[in-house]
Design an enzyme around this catalytic site. Sequence first.
Site, PDB file in Angstrom:
ATOM      1  N   CYS A  22       0.854  -1.186   0.000  1.00 17.24           N
ATOM      2  CA  CYS A  22       0.000   0.000   0.000  1.00 17.24           C
ATOM      3  C   CYS A  22       0.891   1.238   0.000  1.00 17.24           C
ATOM      4  O   CYS A  22       1.789   1.358   0.836  1.00 17.24           O
ATOM      5  CB  CYS A  22      -0.897  -0.021   1.237  1.00 17.24           C
ATOM      6  SG  CYS A  22      -1.906   1.468   1.419  1.00 17.24           S
TER       7      CYS A  22
ATOM      8  N   CYS B 277      -7.323  -1.091   1.502  1.00 17.48           N
ATOM      9  CA  CYS B 277      -6.311  -1.580   2.436  1.00 17.48           C
ATOM     10  C   CYS B 277      -6.968  -1.730   3.808  1.00 17.48           C
ATOM     11  O   CYS B 277      -7.574  -0.780   4.316  1.00 17.48           O
ATOM     12  CB  CYS B 277      -5.147  -0.596   2.496  1.00 17.48           C
ATOM     13  SG  CYS B 277      -3.890  -1.019   3.727  1.00 17.48           S
TER      14      CYS B 277
ATOM     15  N   CYS C 187      -8.008  -6.142  -9.624  1.00 18.68           N
ATOM     16  CA  CYS C 187      -7.681  -5.114 -10.613  1.00 18.68           C
ATOM     17  C   CYS C 187      -7.323  -3.837  -9.850  1.00 18.68           C
ATOM     18  O   CYS C 187      -8.204  -3.154  -9.328  1.00 18.68           O
ATOM     19  CB  CYS C 187      -8.900  -4.933 -11.515  1.00 18.68           C
ATOM     20  SG  CYS C 187      -8.655  -3.813 -12.879  1.00 18.68           S
TER      21      CYS C 187
END
Length: 136
Positions: free
Chosen positions: A53, A102, A125
């Site tokens: 992330c 996240c 995706c």
Amino acid sequence: MTTPIEKTDAEWKALLAEKGAEPAAFEVTRHAATERPFTGKYEAHWDDGTYHCICCGAKLFESSTKFDAGCGWPSFSQEAVPGAIRNIVDRSHGMVRTENVCANCGAHLGHVFPDGPTETGLRYCMNSASLDFKKK
């Protein structure tokens, strides 16, 4: 949505700028924008390593699960750490999809679809702007 990491927009902007994130990273991660297809730096990226992330550094995907879906965004068949990604029902744009965020900081990552070519049957995706790559 409550996550372990909470910051103001100003704090997220400063953190992303400090990390040298691409200009679209704030809008993508904090306001669920989507980068245009075939424009992200990781769409055709095949180095060996891990994707994290961009906002908090949580490990999200292994490069071994990345595949070319032909959709214009980096695609993966499974998350690197179970529970690293949280699914949210997304009813925007007149359709129902599964948004991925996240689990650690709530950053919008992309969407998951049940049309992947591997045994998981999934296609995560993702927006390149939401990812940070660490080479092995």
